[in-house]
Design a protein around this motif. Structure first.
Motif, PDB file in Angstrom:
ATOM      1  N   GLY A  58      33.386  24.650  -9.135  1.00  0.00           N
ATOM      2  CA  GLY A  58      34.661  24.414  -8.477  1.00  0.00           C
ATOM      3  C   GLY A  58      35.429  23.329  -9.197  1.00  0.00           C
ATOM      4  O   GLY A  58      34.890  22.613 -10.052  1.00  0.00           O
ATOM      5  N   LEU A  59      36.695  23.167  -8.854  1.00  0.00           N
ATOM      6  CA  LEU A  59      37.531  22.167  -9.513  1.00  0.00           C
ATOM      7  C   LEU A  59      36.958  20.762  -9.341  1.00  0.00           C
ATOM      8  O   LEU A  59      36.952  19.963 -10.285  1.00  0.00           O
ATOM      9  N   THR A  60      36.466  20.459  -8.151  1.00  0.00           N
ATOM     10  CA  THR A  60      35.868  19.144  -7.909  1.00  0.00           C
ATOM     11  C   THR A  60      34.640  18.941  -8.788  1.00  0.00           C
ATOM     12  O   THR A  60      34.417  17.850  -9.330  1.00  0.00           O
ATOM     13  N   ASP A  61      33.830  19.978  -8.945  1.00  0.00           N
ATOM     14  CA  ASP A  61      32.650  19.894  -9.810  1.00  0.00           C
ATOM     15  C   ASP A  61      33.057  19.606 -11.249  1.00  0.00           C
ATOM     16  O   ASP A  61      32.448  18.763 -11.931  1.00  0.00           O
ATOM     17  N   ILE A  62      34.087  20.300 -11.721  1.00  0.00           N
ATOM     18  CA  ILE A  62      34.531  20.136 -13.103  1.00  0.00           C
ATOM     19  C   ILE A  62      35.047  18.726 -13.340  1.00  0.00           C
ATOM     20  O   ILE A  62      34.739  18.093 -14.359  1.00  0.00           O
ATOM     21  N   ALA A  63      35.822  18.213 -12.386  1.00  0.00           N
ATOM     22  CA  ALA A  63      36.330  16.846 -12.514  1.00  0.00           C
ATOM     23  C   ALA A  63      35.181  15.843 -12.565  1.00  0.00           C
ATOM     24  O   ALA A  63      35.195  14.893 -13.357  1.00  0.00           O
ATOM     25  N   ARG A  64      34.158  16.067 -11.742  1.00  0.00           N
ATOM     26  CA  ARG A  64      33.017  15.142 -11.711  1.00  0.00           C
ATOM     27  C   ARG A  64      32.223  15.186 -13.010  1.00  0.00           C
ATOM     28  O   ARG A  64      31.875  14.146 -13.579  1.00  0.00           O
ATOM     29  N   VAL A  65      31.944  16.391 -13.507  1.00  0.00           N
ATOM     30  CA  VAL A  65      31.126  16.538 -14.712  1.00  0.00           C
ATOM     31  C   VAL A  65      31.841  15.998 -15.944  1.00  0.00           C
ATOM     32  O   VAL A  65      31.224  15.373 -16.821  1.00  0.00           O
ATOM     33  N   PRO A  90      38.663  34.949  -6.930  1.00  0.00           N
ATOM     34  CA  PRO A  90      39.753  34.800  -5.958  1.00  0.00           C
ATOM     35  C   PRO A  90      39.278  34.411  -4.559  1.00  0.00           C
ATOM     36  O   PRO A  90      40.038  33.816  -3.792  1.00  0.00           O
ATOM     37  N   GLU A  91      38.027  34.715  -4.218  1.00  0.00           N
ATOM     38  CA  GLU A  91      37.524  34.391  -2.886  1.00  0.00           C
ATOM     39  C   GLU A  91      36.956  32.973  -2.818  1.00  0.00           C
ATOM     40  O   GLU A  91      37.326  32.178  -1.957  1.00  0.00           O
ATOM     41  N   SER A  92      36.069  32.639  -3.734  1.00  0.00           N
ATOM     42  CA  SER A  92      35.442  31.312  -3.694  1.00  0.00           C
ATOM     43  C   SER A  92      36.297  30.250  -4.377  1.00  0.00           C
ATOM     44  O   SER A  92      36.065  29.057  -4.172  1.00  0.00           O
ATOM     45  N   ARG A  93      37.261  30.689  -5.214  1.00  0.00           N
ATOM     46  CA  ARG A  93      38.109  29.785  -5.988  1.00  0.00           C
ATOM     47  C   ARG A  93      37.290  28.928  -6.965  1.00  0.00           C
ATOM     48  O   ARG A  93      37.678  27.822  -7.316  1.00  0.00           O
ATOM     49  N   ARG A  94      36.161  29.460  -7.380  1.00  0.00           N
ATOM     50  CA  ARG A  94      35.319  28.798  -8.359  1.00  0.00           C
ATOM     51  C   ARG A  94      35.472  29.487  -9.710  1.00  0.00           C
ATOM     52  O   ARG A  94      35.900  30.646  -9.781  1.00  0.00           O
ATOM     53  N   TYR A  95      35.093  28.775 -10.753  1.00  0.00           N
ATOM     54  CA  TYR A  95      35.351  29.242 -12.115  1.00  0.00           C
ATOM     55  C   TYR A  95      34.040  29.515 -12.859  1.00  0.00           C
ATOM     56  O   TYR A  95      33.013  28.891 -12.610  1.00  0.00           O
ATOM     57  N   ARG A  96      34.128  30.436 -13.795  1.00  0.00           N
ATOM     58  CA  ARG A  96      33.029  30.699 -14.732  1.00  0.00           C
ATOM     59  C   ARG A  96      33.640  30.967 -16.098  1.00  0.00           C
ATOM     60  O   ARG A  96      34.845  31.257 -16.214  1.00  0.00           O
ATOM     61  N   LEU A  97      32.828  30.859 -17.130  1.00  0.00           N
ATOM     62  CA  LEU A  97      33.318  31.147 -18.473  1.00  0.00           C
ATOM     63  C   LEU A  97      33.701  32.616 -18.594  1.00  0.00           C
ATOM     64  O   LEU A  97      33.021  33.490 -18.052  1.00  0.00           O
ATOM     65  N   GLY A  98      34.768  32.882 -19.318  1.00  0.00           N
ATOM     66  CA  GLY A  98      35.220  34.248 -19.512  1.00  0.00           C
ATOM     67  C   GLY A  98      34.646  34.862 -20.772  1.00  0.00           C
ATOM     68  O   GLY A  98      34.150  34.167 -21.670  1.00  0.00           O
TER      69      GLY A  98
END
Length: 281
Positions: A58-65, A90-98
């Motif tokens: 998630g965005l918060t995870d990315i900012a922390r890491v 689109p549902e969880s609003r979390r990201y993964r590498l493309g």
């Protein structure tokens, strides 16, 4: 099979220090470098945040890491998403590498001369011995798999190129470290995090140094149950015409099928033969 001469920095002739291979200069070095683009480095931090994550972030995870502020992280994430290097659920609003990230690795492997020279010989080696075959290079204190030809027993993680591992932990990495003298190797070991993968993983610097010293003397490295329980490995260096180490090639197998004596008798000669075929003297 060994090189005995050293340069003034304690390196074996023709070798590059592990520190010279490190991709991350210090913050002070970056600040003094007028050509260094700090915003690009921050953007790359976002992609590298997924290195140790088995799941989406998630965005918060990315900012922390990454250590970035949430607003900055959001801008970088959005940009990578628009370029298709990140994919957003689109549902969880979390990201993964493309999938586009894989393209970069493909471009490198397609154009790398050593990979092109080695690939057919590694395929032939895998066909002859029926075991998993790999080629690795040193990256700072770690090693990275460039080519991985799996056997039927390997897991997905063991099939994918690009995996980064501590150089001290396996036969290929230890073989790559043999190009440096004992002081340089010990310095690397003391600075490297050394968490055991199995109950038999060597983690003490003195024990690892002894294993690397033995591999330097023998010209090949052997390991047993160091990363995976009951997995053995054997590795040798691929050298160019000047005897400069280019990479390590290795074979891994089940320990109950390949005790040490069989590895030395059957696999090590095959590795030497293959290394010579990749880069004839």
């Amino acid at each position: 099979m060994t090189i005995s001469s050293k340069d003034p920095r304690g390196r074996l002739t023709g070798a590059t220090s592990p520190e010279d291979n490190t991709e991350t200069p210090t913050a002070a070095q970056r600040a003094d470098d007028p050509l260094f683009v700090g915003s690009l480095e921050k953007g790359m931090r976002v992609l590298e945040a997924f290195r140790d994550s088995a799941e989406s972030l998630g965005l918060t995870d990315i900012a922390r890491v990454t250590g970035l502020g949430k607003s900055a992280a959001q801008r970088f994430v959005y940009t990578w998403e628009q370029l298709n290097y990140l994919v957003k659920d689109p549902e969880s609003r979390r990201y993964r590498l493309g999938p586009r990230v894989v393209e970069l690795g493909y471009f490198f492997l397609r154009n790398d001369r050593l990979v092109a020279m080695a690939a057919p010989h590694l395929v032939a080696l895998r066909d002859r011995c029926g075991l998993a075959v790999n080629m690795s290079v040193l990256a700072g204190q770690d090693m990275i798999y460039l080519l991985r030809l799996p056997s039927r027993q390997l897991t997905l993680n063991e099939m994918l190129p690009g995996r980064r591992m501590p150089a001290w932990s396996n036969s290929a990495g230890r073989m790559l470290l043999t190009q440096f003298d004992d002081d340089a190797v010990l310095s690397v070991l003391q600075r490297s995090p050394r968490q055991p993968f199995t109950a038999r993983t060597l983690v003490e610097p003195d024990e690892l140094l002894a294993a690397i010293r033995q591999a330097r003397e023998d010209g090949y490295a052997l390991t047993e149950s160091q990363v995976l329980q009951n997995q053995v490995g054997a590795a040798v260096l691929v050298r160019d015409g000047r005897q400069f180490p280019l990479a390590a090639i290795s074979v891994s197998a089940a320990g109950h099928d390949y005790p040490r004596e069989r590895l030395v008798r059957e696999i090590v000669p095959e590795l030497f033969q293959t290394a010579q075929a990749i880069c004839p003297a």
